[in-house]
Design a protein around this motif. Structure first.
Motif, PDB file in Angstrom:
ATOM      1  N   ALA A  29      -3.838  28.860 -44.105  1.00  0.00           N
ATOM      2  CA  ALA A  29      -3.451  27.545 -44.433  1.00  0.00           C
ATOM      3  C   ALA A  29      -2.152  26.770 -43.572  1.00  0.00           C
ATOM      4  N   LYS A  30      -2.743  26.098 -42.752  1.00  0.00           N
ATOM      5  CA  LYS A  30      -1.790  25.270 -41.809  1.00  0.00           C
ATOM      6  C   LYS A  30      -0.863  24.434 -42.774  1.00  0.00           C
ATOM      7  N   ASN A  31       0.489  24.307 -42.154  1.00  0.00           N
ATOM      8  CA  ASN A  31       1.497  23.286 -42.901  1.00  0.00           C
ATOM      9  C   ASN A  31       1.620  22.163 -41.753  1.00  0.00           C
ATOM     10  N   THR A  68      -0.068  22.226 -48.496  1.00  0.00           N
ATOM     11  CA  THR A  68       0.175  22.032 -47.014  1.00  0.00           C
ATOM     12  C   THR A  68       1.334  21.392 -46.588  1.00  0.00           C
ATOM     13  N   SER A  69       1.601  20.220 -47.280  1.00  0.00           N
ATOM     14  CA  SER A  69       2.776  19.359 -46.917  1.00  0.00           C
ATOM     15  C   SER A  69       3.561  19.189 -47.913  1.00  0.00           C
TER      16      SER A  69
END
Length: 460
Positions: free
Chosen positions: A155-157, A444-445
């Motif tokens: 999973a990307k941030n 993610t954020s």
């Protein structure tokens, strides 16, 4: 009197003349006066010094500490006062020794109180302690649109942009925040108001439990890998091990010095390291409560401890402006780095790849060192543009290793790109310095920030 006078003149107490007296005349006069004085006063006798081979009891060695003997004035002085009057002489020194006043329990003008006397308490303050199945907040929720268990995957941030929630309970500066290991469904915060608080990061986002027992500012907290326990360090010189669920204090540790940083070993959850104000790093076993190892090579208070190489080694930094690497359990550094241009490094964060450690340096930059065999500084990686002078804002790296973030004394949370070292974004998080920053391990954020006023802000 033989001699001569010159420079005669008036002085405030009468008339004075400078006179020359021969040495012989002066000595004669001096002896006469001393003889009179000796005749009028009786010299006080001291007790015997005693035998140096006897420690206590009769005839014990007193040496220069021997008291003066108690004595009555002789017959001549009896006559002087009349036959029936008995004069008792009290010597001040003896009086003090005979009746020592008990030392005051409380130091005047201070509010120190014995930390042992004050017990540890914990209070559940949430709306519901158990759910319909009798599970407490320790249970990871599975009714959310995000999976909080299992592998995180790739999973990307992303950089957070807006404020989602504000947590308020603490009355003084937030010193450290920690997400619950793995799931991040709980948040632990430590503050200078001597309290530790546990929050819900989902559902109502409420305050769940408070932990009280420290009497001064709590300066660091750390969860064990399962999150069932955490250790706290405080300026009251105690480190305490707590049960996250019940709030019970399981153990207390102290060396009499202030702990600055505590880190539980993820591979040995029953052991933790503590960096102390007296330059030492202490290794404790929480099962026995014993100190099992001492690392004593730094020349100043220890600020950071970071595990590396699958927790077989760790890196420490100190106010002595150096970095040292150690094998876990062996009290001799395997690497020592101290360059003239280095500043003291006050906070640290390991990179998710396990190859690097980022340090908050006191010269307003974040520096990076490799955490493999060489432990060299990566000169290409330097993150600038924020201000940390006088404070020790935390540094945090996103779970995917793409972003690095830090607090700032101007009230910002700053984000940089890990690869390019360019600053991506600044969030104006507070009107006071931001000291604590952490990324959510699953989202993610989502980022949490804590400021000098004791306010926690949750960003997305």
């Amino acid at each position: 009197m033989s001699g001569y006078a010159k420079g005669a003149g008036r002085v405030p107490t009468g008339f004075a003349a400078e006179t020359f007296i021969s040495e012989h005349t002066f000595r004669e006069g001096h002896r006469a006066i001393e003889g009179n004085a000796a005749g009028n006063t009786k010299k006080r006798k001291r007790e015997k010094k005693g035998d140096s081979s006897i420690v206590s009891g009769e005839g014990a060695y007193k040496g220069p500490w021997a008291k003066f003997e108690e004595e009555r004035p002789d017959a001549a002085s009896d006559d002087e006062f009349g036959d029936d009057v008995e004069v008792e002489i009290i010597y001040e020194e003896d009086e003090i020794e005979a009746n020592p006043a008990p030392a005051s329990k409380k130091l005047a003008g201070t509010d120190y109180h014995d930390t042992e006397v004050e017990g540890e308490t914990s209070e559940f303050v949430g709306s519901r302690q158990y759910d319909y199945q009798g599970r407490t907040y320790m249970h990871v929720p599975n009714d959310l649109d995000i999976k909080l268990t299992g592998d995180r995957g790739d999973a990307k941030n992303f950089i957070p942009k807006k404020l989602v929630h504000t947590y308020k309970y603490h009355t003084k500066a937030i010193t450290q925040v920690r997400f619950f290991p793995g799931s991040g469904h709980l948040l632990l915060s430590a503050s200078a108001d001597s309290k530790i608080a546990l929050w819900d990061t989902y559902h109502q986002r409420e305050l769940l439990r408070t932990y009280s027992g420290h009497t001064k500012s709590v300066n660091d907290i750390d969860f064990n890998p399962s999150g069932t326990q955490f250790v706290s360090a405080s300026y009251d010189r105690f480190m305490k091990l707590w049960d996250t669920e019940t709030g019970k204090c399981l153990n207390k540790f102290t060396t009499g010095k202030t702990p600055h940083v505590v880190r539980i070993n993820p591979s040995k959850p029953h052991e933790f390291l503590a960096g102390m104000s007296d330059k030492k790093i202490m290794q404790y076993d929480t099962r026995s409560g014993e100190m099992v190892q001492e690392y004593d090579h730094h020349l100043g208070p220890v600020n950071t401890i970071t595990y590396c190489d699958e927790n077989r080694r760790f890196i420490t930094t100190s106010d002595d402006k150096s970095l040292r690497a150690w094998e876990y359990g062996i009290p001799v550094p395997i690497k020592f780095i101290a360059e003239p241009y280095m500043f003291s490094m006050v906070r640290s964060a390991p990179h998710p790849t396990g190859k690097y450690v980022a340090f908050q340096s006191s010269d307003n930059q974040i520096t990076v060192y490799s955490s493999t065999d060489k432990f060299r500084q990566n000169r290409k990686k330097s993150y600038r543009g924020h201000n940390v002078a006088g404070y020790a804002p935390d540094v945090a790296i996103s779970p995917d290793g793409q972003f690095i973030s830090s607090g700032d004394s101007g009230g910002y949370v700053c984000f940089w790109d890990w690869k390019t070292c360019k600053m991506w974004h600044k969030i104006e998080a507070s009107d006071s310095p931001v000291l604590a920053v952490q990324w959510h391990p699953r989202e993610t954020s989502k980022v949490i920030s804590g400021d000098l006023n004791g306010v926690l802000k949750y960003w997305d």
